[in-house]
Enzyme design. Structure first.
Site, PDB file in Angstrom:
ATOM      1  N   GLU A   1     -15.366  60.187 110.262  1.00 11.00           N
ATOM      2  CA  GLU A   1     -16.141  60.732 109.138  1.00 11.00           C
ATOM      3  C   GLU A   1     -17.187  61.730 109.594  1.00 11.00           C
ATOM      4  O   GLU A   1     -17.446  62.732 108.914  1.00 11.00           O
ATOM      5  CB  GLU A   1     -16.798  59.599 108.341  1.00 11.00           C
ATOM      6  CG  GLU A   1     -15.832  58.793 107.476  1.00 11.00           C
ATOM      7  CD  GLU A   1     -15.073  57.720 108.246  1.00 11.00           C
ATOM      8  OE1 GLU A   1     -15.349  57.536 109.452  1.00 11.00           O
ATOM      9  OE2 GLU A   1     -14.212  57.047 107.643  1.00 11.00           O
TER      10      GLU A   1
ATOM     11  N   HIS B   1     -15.940  47.916 100.230  1.00 12.79           N
ATOM     12  CA  HIS B   1     -15.094  48.832  99.447  1.00 12.79           C
ATOM     13  C   HIS B   1     -15.606  48.926  98.010  1.00 12.79           C
ATOM     14  O   HIS B   1     -14.838  49.148  97.089  1.00 12.79           O
ATOM     15  CB  HIS B   1     -13.639  48.345  99.425  1.00 12.79           C
ATOM     16  CG  HIS B   1     -12.968  48.355 100.761  1.00 12.79           C
ATOM     17  ND1 HIS B   1     -13.216  47.414 101.731  1.00 12.79           N
ATOM     18  CD2 HIS B   1     -12.061  49.211 101.300  1.00 12.79           C
ATOM     19  CE1 HIS B   1     -12.486  47.684 102.801  1.00 12.79           C
ATOM     20  NE2 HIS B   1     -11.780  48.766 102.570  1.00 12.79           N
TER      21      HIS B   1
END
Lengths: 347, 321
Positions: free
Chosen positions: B58, B125
């Site tokens: 990322e 999540h």
């Protein structure tokens, strides 16, 4: 980028000319560093001063190997490379002294300067972060079908311990980008010796894991640096994929001018990597009879004069005015949030 | 024909790619696979070479986007989940967000964060990260609550010359539908009166808008008229629209799915209290998720976040005060 233009025209010139040109930038960088240190001690500079003493040969070799259209992300000890890449002396002085007319206009200082749209990136402090940004510029050039360009990023051995470093080198390898990654192993990351930084026998080992080419060079030897960096840049430019260059040298100053560097092992100072690359270059110039003492003295005087001339200008320039600052961090100014509560209007 | 919130996001990206050669998409599994949620379905096939799989990196994904933006491109980064933007946080807030201020070089990148909770998704999540990004200067933070906004705001995000954090809510992906894609949109930075009323203002955004609208519907049967404000973007935050609504109703309840400390609900209340204290007939209230990690089990999860039920209770209490 006048100096960069000059450097491009050197293609095809003799080794002597290349070496002398590099030496001039090294001296210019060293004397600029000394001037900055003296301004710092005189209380003229806000914040830190970070010098490149001992790293000029490596730095200048990269700066000279790059061309217009290439991308360069220097680190904190790359004064020589910045000058060789084409940064005017006055940009460094304006940024350190906080001139409103400099590229950073007092919004950022010292080594955090650049002109990104000209391929000269302005580093953030977080080590390793600039490498993937260089990757992105190279991906963009590929989208735009611009070929024959390279991007160079510089890092120290300490920065190789970051996650950002790993992610970016791997990314460059996966994308087969023309990245030249120069690692200046100057033995200390601030005060931390390399024994506490990595455990591989040589940092070039890391290149094997990423599947990229590695080069090793004695960072105190200008000739070796010129040869190695020009070869690495050429290989990247010709489609050889990412190139890692690891240079061994010793930082001949503190981390910043606030740091007396008392922790540096005297055995390292007295070892071959503790040599001053400028002294090594001078000895070589004399040995090759490419210059005599008088010519070397003249190079120093010319450099000092250029720096004094720029400083004279900068010292008369305005510093940033908080009342003229627009205090807007967005390019889309109309989308600025409004904090106009009565409490926030108090100046 | 009907189009979902998720399809609107895909269509917006298809249009951006078709209209502007500077646009490309970079993220994990976004290429041939079409993305973890299929937000980039068929785009790699439609736009060869412009929808690129990234390594699981990322930091480097955002770093590369910054570099590409410096070179004049308009990258869209897909984070697989908003939660996974944390390894890219440094590049977003220290680099992308500071670039224009420091160097006068615009940084037009769009970072898509599939945000918010869905049943069974658990602590890693489900997060809503809009407030932490909005804390930093130099970014725009969008939180679309409707299919129309998901489409038009994503197109605007790509066109804006600054980094945009685009918080798309996963709970809305499949269930929220519209008849067609919009052809016009409200300006970026303007909140919307999603339902007019005169007794109480509920300020919400993203998935919480729909919980708030359900409450307004329910309380209408009891004779209470709730005004619901959809913030649309949380940075910039449209204080004027909120203040005008509070001026009409005198009561304010802010609802956010994110955690309570700091954050959007705190910011809205701070602004109304400092700039519009006299408009309030009762102390302003807020409702957020509980101050724990987000639980996995549906029994716990449905209590962890605000729901129509808890919002209705808070609204009734506020109406009595």
């Amino acid at each position: 980028m006048l100096q960069a233009v000059e450097s491009r025209e050197s293609v095809g010139s003799t080794l002597r000319d290349d070496y002398l040109k590099a030496y001039r930038f090294m001296v210019l960088s060293r004397i600029l560093d000394e001037k900055l240190a003296s301004l710092y001690r005189g209380g003229k500079i806000h914040g830190g001063v970070f010098l490149g003493k001992g790293q000029e040969a490596l730095s200048v070799a990269l700066g000279l190997a790059l061309q217009k259209g290439d991308v360069y992300a220097p680190l904190i000890r790359d004064g020589a490379g910045r000058l060789a890449f084409g940064e005017p002396i006055i940009d460094a002085l304006r940024t350190y002294l906080g001139s409103a007319l400099g590229p950073m206009r007092g919004r950022d200082g010292n080594v955090h300067r650049g002109r990104p749209r000209e391929g000269y990136l302005a580093m953030i402090s977080h080590l390793g972060a600039m490498i993937s940004v260089v990757n992105g510029t190279l991906m963009a050039k590929r989208f735009k079908k611009i070929t024959g360009v390279v991007g160079a990023a510089v890092i120290g051995e300490g920065g190789t311990s970051t996650g950002a470093f790993h992610e970016a080198v791997n990314q460059a390898a996966v994308e087969k980008l023309p990245l030249v990654l120069v690692i200046a192993n100057n033995q200390y990351a601030y005060s931390t010796p390399s024994s506490r930084q990595f455990a591989c026998s040589n940092l070039t080992n890391k290149a094997v894991g990423y599947g990229i080419t590695a080069h090793h060079v004695d960072g105190t030897d200008l000739l070796a640096c010129l040869n190695t960096l020009s070869a690495a840049v050429k290989q990247a430019r010709e489609g050889g994929g990412p190139q890692m260059v690891v240079a061994k040298l010793l930082r001949l100053c503190g981390h910043g001018e606030h740091d007396d560097a008392h922790y540096i092992d005297p055995r390292l100072k007295n070892s071959p990597i503790g040599r001053d690359c400028i002294k090594v270059a001078e000895d070589y110039l004399l040995q090759q009879t490419w210059a005599d003492e008088g010519a070397i003295q003249q190079i120093r005087q010319d450099a000092a004069q250029k720096i004094d001339d720029a400083l004279t200008i900068v010292q008369r320039e305005p510093t940033p005015d908080p009342f003229r600052e627009n205090w807007c961090a967005l390019a889309s100014r109309h989308l600025s949030d409004s904090f106009e509560g009565p409490g926030n209007n108090v100046q | 024909m009907s189009i979902t919130y998720l399809e609107a996001i895909r269509e917006a990206q298809a249009k951006a790619l078709a209209d502007d050669p500077r646009v490309f998409i970079y993220g994990q599994d976004v290429g041939a696979f079409g993305g973890a949620f299929k937000a980039t379905k068929n785009l790699a096939q439609q736009f060869p070479g412009r929808v690129i799989d990234s390594p699981i990196s990322e930091d480097a994904m955002v770093g590369a986007a910054i570099g590409a933006a410096i070179e004049g491109m308009r990258p869209i980064i897909e984070m697989q989940f908003a939660d996974f933007s944390t390894p890219g946080f440094n590049q977003i807030i220290n680099h992308a967000a500071t670039l224009y201020w420091r160097t006068q070089t615009p940084c037009p990148i769009t970072i898509r964060l599939p945000s918010g909770g869905t049943s069974g998704s658990g602590p890693f999540h489900s997060q809503s990260m809009e407030a932490i990004y909005a804390h930093y200067p130099g970014v725009i933070v969008m939180t679309p609550a409707t299919v129309e906004d998901a489409y038009s705001m994503l197109l605007e995000a790509v066109a804006i010359d600054d980094p945009v954090i685009f918080c798309e809510h996963k709970y809305l992906y499949y269930h929220l539908k519209a008849d067609k894609l919009p052809t016009e949109a409200m300006p970026v930075g303007k909140a919307r009166i999603a339902r007019a009323g005169r007794d109480l203002t509920i300020v919400a955004y993203s998935a919480m808008l729909h919980e708030a609208l359900a409450v307004a519907e329910e309380l209408a049967t009891e004779g209470t008229e709730i005004e619901v404000v959809d913030l649309r973007t949380i940075k910039p935050l449209d204080t004027d629209t909120v203040m005008a609504s509070v001026a009409r109703t005198g009561r304010l309840l802010c609802v956010g799915e994110a955690w309570p400390w700091g954050g959007v609900t705190a910011e809205v209340i701070a602004r109304v209290a400092t700039e519009g204290f006299g408009l309030l007939d009762a102390p302003p209230q807020r409702l957020n998720a509980k101050d724990t990690p987000i639980p996995y089990h549906p029994n716990l999860w449905s209590t962890h976040r605000p729901t129509a039920r808890s919002i209705a209770t808070a609204a009734r209490n506020l109406l009595r005060s």
